[in-house]
Scaffold this active site. Structure first.
Site, PDB file in Angstrom:
ATOM      1  N   HIS A   1       0.866  -1.186   0.000  1.00 35.30           N
ATOM      2  CA  HIS A   1       0.000   0.000   0.000  1.00 35.30           C
ATOM      3  C   HIS A   1       0.898   1.230   0.000  1.00 35.30           C
ATOM      4  CE1 HIS A   1      -3.693  -2.251   0.554  1.00 35.30           C
ATOM      5  NE2 HIS A   1      -3.046  -3.000   1.433  1.00 35.30           N
TER       6      HIS A   1
ATOM      7  N   CYS B   1      -2.554   4.557  -4.355  1.00 32.67           N
ATOM      8  CA  CYS B   1      -3.193   3.238  -4.262  1.00 32.67           C
ATOM      9  C   CYS B   1      -4.373   3.141  -5.227  1.00 32.67           C
ATOM     10  CB  CYS B   1      -3.665   2.958  -2.835  1.00 32.67           C
ATOM     11  SG  CYS B   1      -2.386   2.247  -1.788  1.00 32.67           S
TER      12      CYS B   1
END
Length: 104
Positions: free
Chosen positions: A21, A33
């Site tokens: 992430h 993301c």
């Protein structure tokens, strides 16, 4: 950070592995993301619809793995376009996405 690992030989992308992430912003507001997710889900859908059975696909929370079967030009074009999109994102957000390419 989002890590993208590309395994290729001189002519083909053999594997594309995306995990992690970005941490660029709070959950739900992270543009990096969201960008990576959009690129990769679009890629999975394109392979499924345009080049079905040319790749092995795996997607679980925070991890996508694609392994191509050798010799399919459709899959290679889609994989190359995906890599270009990810590299464009890396160019703008290099602190949040890292792409490594390994030649075999």
């Amino acid at each position: 950070m989002v890590h993208v690992a590309v395994t290729r030989d001189a002519q083909e992308i053999l594997e594309l592995d995306v995990c992690g992430h970005a941490g660029q912003a709070p959950h739900g507001e992270d543009l990096v993301c969201a960008g990576v997710s959009s690129i990769m889900v679009g890629m999975l859908n394109a392979i499924d619809q345009l080049a079905n059975e040319t790749c092995e696909l795996s997607m679980v929370e925070g991890h996508i793995h694609i392994r191509s079967k050798e010799g399919d030009a459709r899959a290679q074009l889609l994989l190359a376009a995906t890599l270009i999109s990810l590299q464009t994102l890396e160019g703008s957000y290099s602190g949040y996405i890292q792409i490594t390419v390994q030649e075999v």
